[in-house]
Scaffold this motif. Sequence first.
Motif, PDB file in Angstrom:
ATOM      1  N   UNK A  61      25.434  -9.112 -60.480  1.00  0.00           N
ATOM      2  CA  UNK A  61      26.489  -8.988 -61.484  1.00  0.00           C
ATOM      3  C   UNK A  61      26.975  -7.572 -61.714  1.00  0.00           C
ATOM      4  N   UNK A  62      26.926  -6.737 -60.674  1.00  0.00           N
ATOM      5  CA  UNK A  62      27.395  -5.359 -60.795  1.00  0.00           C
ATOM      6  C   UNK A  62      28.784  -5.215 -60.181  1.00  0.00           C
ATOM      7  N   UNK A  63      29.030  -5.890 -59.059  1.00  0.00           N
ATOM      8  CA  UNK A  63      30.360  -5.907 -58.448  1.00  0.00           C
ATOM      9  C   UNK A  63      30.789  -7.347 -58.204  1.00  0.00           C
ATOM     10  N   UNK A  64      32.095  -7.531 -58.073  1.00  0.00           N
ATOM     11  CA  UNK A  64      32.629  -8.834 -57.684  1.00  0.00           C
ATOM     12  C   UNK A  64      33.513  -8.648 -56.464  1.00  0.00           C
ATOM     13  N   UNK A  65      33.512  -9.664 -55.626  1.00  0.00           N
ATOM     14  CA  UNK A  65      34.365  -9.646 -54.451  1.00  0.00           C
ATOM     15  C   UNK A  65      35.784 -10.003 -54.842  1.00  0.00           C
TER      16      UNK A  65
END
Length: 138
Positions: A61-65
Motif C-alpha cells: 500500500x505504498x504505491x499504486x500501478x
Amino acid sequence: MNDIEKFLIIKKVRPTAMRILVFRLLAQRKKAITLSDIENRFEKSDRTTLYRTIKTFEENGIVHGVNDGSGVPKYALCEEGCEYGVHNDLHLHFHCNRCDETSCLTEHKIPQINIPEGYLAEDVHLVVNGLCNTCNVD
C-alpha cells in the motif's frame, strides 16, 4: 531514523538504502513514473532490485500501478489509507498526449460503480487524456 524509514517500518517494509531512494524519487516526482524511468535515475542499480522494490511497495500500500493506456505500467505513491493488498486511492489519472506524463488527480475520486450481479470488480482505472496544464499553453 528519518521520516521515510519510519514510514516504511509502519508499512512493514524493511527500509533498505534502495527502497529509501526509490520512495524519495517517487515523492519528489509527484507524477506516475515507469520502471525504466526509475532505472535511468539510478545508473548503478539492478533492474531486478528496482522491480522487487516497486512490487513490495505495491503489495504494502505504498504505491499504486497506473494503467494510462500507453502500454507501459507506471507507478505513483498511494494516498493515505492504503494498506497491505488493499488500495483505497481510487482517483482519476490524467495522461498528457504531448509530454506523455501521467498525473494522479487525487482530489477527483472515481464514483461508486454498480456492476451487474454475478460480476466481481477487481480494479478500476479511469484515465482522462488530453493536454496537461504545462503543454496546454497557446
